[in-house]
Write an enzyme that holds these catalytic residues in place. Structure first.
Site, short mmCIF file in Angstrom:
data_model
loop_
_atom_site.label_atom_id
_atom_site.label_comp_id
_atom_site.label_asym_id
_atom_site.label_seq_id
_atom_site.Cartn_x
_atom_site.Cartn_y
_atom_site.Cartn_z
N SER A 29 6.61 5.57 21.04
CA SER A 29 7.79 5.01 20.39
C SER A 29 8.87 6.06 20.10
CB SER A 29 7.40 4.32 19.08
OG SER A 29 8.55 3.83 18.41
N THR A 35 5.75 -3.55 16.23
CA THR A 35 5.69 -3.64 17.69
C THR A 35 4.32 -4.14 18.13
OG1 THR A 35 6.21 -2.43 19.72
CG2 THR A 35 5.06 -1.19 17.99
N LYS A 89 3.52 -8.55 16.12
CA LYS A 89 4.72 -9.28 15.73
C LYS A 89 4.44 -10.70 15.24
CE LYS A 89 7.71 -6.56 18.75
NZ LYS A 89 8.69 -6.57 19.84
N SER A 92 3.62 -13.98 26.98
CA SER A 92 3.81 -15.03 25.96
C SER A 92 3.66 -14.50 24.54
CB SER A 92 2.79 -16.16 26.19
OG SER A 92 1.46 -15.67 25.99
N TYR A 117 10.25 1.27 28.10
CA TYR A 117 11.36 2.20 28.29
C TYR A 117 10.83 3.63 28.39
CZ TYR A 117 10.72 2.96 23.26
OH TYR A 117 10.18 3.24 22.03
#
Length: 263
Positions: A16, A65, A69, A126, A210
């Protein structure tokens, strides 16, 4: 000047960049805020109770994260904004001794899109992020389809008006969005040939991961399809979260500029 503690809760978490960009903002805006915030990466065991962990750590706010969630949504004292619709929370704030949940993934994703004139999207996965994206894209008038390997969680998307599949649907989609965790394992979310077929008729491949060229994005690049990783979404959702952490003293646009300058 007082200190306040913030963090990002997840498993895994070492990848992160949230601590980097949030700490830059806390340092920049400490005078306006009247406190110095410190933002930590927090690795939680998979069985963790999110509210208990938040309170026991003495946090004033946190991002959430993978894979917490949806669980965070269930334990908040209050839910505000689009999080009410999407059943997933990525931002927690202690407000008047109540744990309040928000979702900044939804708008963060949309703001990160360099073009906005898409008509259809296929979301792979999902989980909580997929829910947020589906809510936002439906709100913006897109036709949204969801592909998941199992039926788990698909009821939510069906109720939202999405077309749901457990086997690869036929057709073309403007946006192909990887909202699975496959990239974190250096894997493709779908069979390579199937994905190639979608990419050849798509306008953009978007991976929520990312920081590196994922197998998903590498395939898009190979086929000369425009692609985008999750960096822009990270910075937009983080700046929207920072606005919540600052009790709206610092606008998300100001936070965005600082975050973008360091990552």
């Amino acid at each position: 000047m007082g200190l306040k503690s913030f963090g990002v809760l997840g498993n895994p978490i070492k990848h992160s960049k949230s601590p980097l960009i949030h700490n830059a903002c806390f340092l920049t805006f400490q005078k306006e805020l009247g406190f110095l915030g410190h933002y930590h990466p927090i690795l939680l065991p998979l069985e963790s109770h999110i509210k208990n962990e938040f309170l026991n750590l003495g946090l004033s706010g946190a991002n959430v994260t993978l894979p917490f969630k949806e669980r965070a949504f269930q334990v908040c004292d209050k839910i505000k904004g689009i999080a009410l619709e999407c059943g997933a929370v990525n931002t927690l704030v202690l407000e008047n001794d109540e744990l309040v949940g928000y979702n900044t993934d939804a708008l963060g994703f949309y703001l990160s899109l360099k073009q906005k004139n898409y008509q259809s999207a296929l979301i792979l996965g999902s989980g909580g992020s997929a829910k947020a994206l589906a809510c936002e894209l439906k709100k913006r008038g897109l036709k949204v389809s969801v592909l998941n390997r199992s039926t788990k969680g698909l009821d939510f998307f069906q109720n939202l008006g999405c077309a749901c599949f457990t086997t690869t649907p036929k057709g073309a989609f403007d946006l192909i969005i990887n909202a699975t965790s496959a990239s974190l394992n250096n894997e493709l979310p779908l069979d390579k040939e199937v994905l190639k077929g979608y990419f050849k008729e798509s306008r953009l491949a978007y991976d929520l991961a990312y920081g590196f060229l994922t197998p998903f994005l590498s395939l898009a690049k190979e086929l000369k399809l425009p692609f985008q990783d999750g960096k822009g979404m990270l910075i937009y959702q983080a700046s929207l979260s920072f606005e919540k952490f600052s009790s709206s003293q610092i606008s998300y646009s100001k936070a965005f500029e600082i975050m973008r300058s360091v990552f």
